[in-house]
Design an enzyme around this catalytic site. Sequence first.
Site, short mmCIF file in Angstrom:
data_model
loop_
_atom_site.label_atom_id
_atom_site.label_comp_id
_atom_site.label_asym_id
_atom_site.label_seq_id
_atom_site.Cartn_x
_atom_site.Cartn_y
_atom_site.Cartn_z
N LYS A 153 -3.58 -10.10 -9.19
CA LYS A 153 -4.51 -10.59 -8.18
C LYS A 153 -5.77 -9.72 -8.15
O LYS A 153 -5.67 -8.49 -8.19
CB LYS A 153 -3.83 -10.54 -6.80
CG LYS A 153 -4.68 -11.10 -5.69
CD LYS A 153 -4.14 -10.74 -4.31
CE LYS A 153 -4.81 -9.50 -3.77
NZ LYS A 153 -4.54 -9.21 -2.37
N LYS A 164 0.85 -1.20 0.00
CA LYS A 164 0.00 0.00 0.00
C LYS A 164 0.88 1.24 0.00
O LYS A 164 0.60 2.22 -0.71
CB LYS A 164 -0.93 0.01 1.21
CG LYS A 164 -2.00 -1.07 1.13
CD LYS A 164 -3.32 -0.59 1.73
CE LYS A 164 -4.47 -1.52 1.38
NZ LYS A 164 -4.58 -2.71 2.23
N LYS A 181 -9.89 -5.02 -4.70
CA LYS A 181 -10.59 -3.73 -4.79
C LYS A 181 -9.61 -2.62 -5.08
O LYS A 181 -9.87 -1.72 -5.87
CB LYS A 181 -11.29 -3.42 -3.46
CG LYS A 181 -12.55 -4.21 -3.22
CD LYS A 181 -12.87 -4.30 -1.72
CE LYS A 181 -13.17 -5.73 -1.33
NZ LYS A 181 -13.25 -6.00 0.09
P1 TYM Z 1 -10.06 -9.00 2.74
O1 TYM Z 1 -11.30 -8.34 3.20
O2 TYM Z 1 -9.10 -8.23 1.91
O3 TYM Z 1 -10.43 -10.31 1.93
C1 TYM Z 1 -11.36 -11.26 2.43
C2 TYM Z 1 -10.93 -12.65 2.04
O4 TYM Z 1 -10.89 -12.76 0.61
C3 TYM Z 1 -9.63 -13.30 0.21
N1 TYM Z 1 -9.25 -12.75 -1.10
C4 TYM Z 1 -8.80 -13.50 -2.12
N2 TYM Z 1 -8.60 -14.82 -2.24
C5 TYM Z 1 -8.13 -15.27 -3.44
N3 TYM Z 1 -7.90 -14.46 -4.50
C6 TYM Z 1 -8.09 -13.13 -4.43
N4 TYM Z 1 -7.87 -12.36 -5.48
C7 TYM Z 1 -8.56 -12.58 -3.19
N5 TYM Z 1 -8.86 -11.32 -2.77
C8 TYM Z 1 -9.27 -11.44 -1.48
C9 TYM Z 1 -8.66 -12.83 1.30
O5 TYM Z 1 -7.51 -13.63 1.33
C10 TYM Z 1 -9.52 -12.98 2.53
O6 TYM Z 1 -9.49 -14.30 3.04
N6 TYM Z 1 -7.29 -8.82 6.90
C11 TYM Z 1 -8.37 -9.52 6.24
C12 TYM Z 1 -9.67 -9.49 7.02
C13 TYM Z 1 -9.53 -10.01 8.40
C14 TYM Z 1 -9.34 -11.37 8.78
C15 TYM Z 1 -9.28 -11.35 10.20
C16 TYM Z 1 -9.21 -12.56 8.07
C17 TYM Z 1 -9.58 -9.25 9.53
N7 TYM Z 1 -9.43 -10.08 10.62
C18 TYM Z 1 -9.08 -12.55 10.91
C19 TYM Z 1 -9.00 -13.74 8.79
C20 TYM Z 1 -8.94 -13.73 10.19
C21 TYM Z 1 -8.62 -8.86 4.90
O7 TYM Z 1 -8.30 -7.70 4.71
O8 TYM Z 1 -9.28 -9.64 3.99
#
Ligand code: TYM
Length: 321
Positions: free
Chosen positions: A189, A110, A192
């Site tokens: 990848k 970022k 958003k």
């Molecule tokens: P976030 O909100 O960015 O994404 C949510 C979930 O979607 C998966 N993901 C993907 N998987 C495969 N290919 C992609 N292109 C792709 N884009 C997103 C992410 O790996 C994720 O599993 N920090 C986390 C949210 C969070 C969290 C937690 C997750 C907060 N606390 C505790 C697990 C446990 C996040 O920003 O995910």
Amino acid sequence: MRVLSGIQPTGRFHWGNYFGAIQQYIELQDEDESYYFIANLHALTTIRDRELLRQLTLDAAIDLLALGLDPNRANLFAQSDIPEVSELCWLLLSGTSMGLLERCVSFKDKKARGIQANVGLFTYPVLMSADILAYDADVVPVGEDQLQHIEVCRDLAMSFNHQFGDVFTLPKGKVLADSAKVPGTDGEKMSKSYNNTLELFEAPKPQRKKIMRITTDSRPMEEPKPDYEDDTLFQLYRLVATESECAEMAELYQRGGFGYGEVKKAVADAADRYFAEPRARREELAAHPERVREILADGANVARKKAGDVLLRAQQACGVK
Ligand code: TYM
């Protein structure tokens, strides 16, 4: 086995979220206990519009339910309804080295793209660690991009346990081999922040337009393409098509003599079919937001109790209680 995962409501969910993570939530919801939450505190590091954040949080809950999360089997709640997690976060922060967080890819990435970093963004893996540790989670289903954060969580838990005794359960990340990193419309990848997403509940017409604009190579139509597995379009098709449709498409690539326009149309058609049912369920749920809020409140009640027990254990272990 206790399963937990979180997802940020920073925009409407996309194929990466579904095939990388949400699909696993649904498969794993029959484990002894499962906790899934909408990470609105994490989203606050980027969204600074209260109405938008509230709306996206509700939309996220509706989407998860429409996609098949069953509140009778899994606990679904909003992160901010569990204040114990923020308290636990402080206990962890005070034992976290700056270097550990500086090495986190999501933060470095970022920063490299000029997104202004606030302290919340910097420390977000620690809040994520508190999210996971607060429920004694054994397994955390995620996409590949979150694995490093789960490693941070394990490091923090081990170091706390080492100093204060056996307080935290060490979690393991779980990714799906075929969709750990779903590509976006530009082949990077899907994310958003890269502006390359296909949203799950986008209206079919604009979605079809986006699919038609997916970047393809410039090899002539007649040339066989044995490297089909590396092709973004094929990778997306594989997610939404049936096994036999996929085998046929693989043959077509190997034979050559087709245009990418045809494949794009097949991707859009398969996606329409794949998401038709959740789309209909979503409409029903969206008409009754009060029911969805009730589901979130019930999930939070269960989650708070569990997080309260773990917090007390940690507080006593480190001497603040
Ligand atoms: P976030 O909100 O960015 O994404 C949510 C979930 O979607 C998966 N993901 C993907 N998987 C495969 N290919 C992609 N292109 C792709 N884009 C997103 C992410 O790996 C994720 O599993 N920090 C986390 C949210 C969070 C969290 C937690 C997750 C907060 N606390 C505790 C697990 C446990 C996040 O920003 O995910």
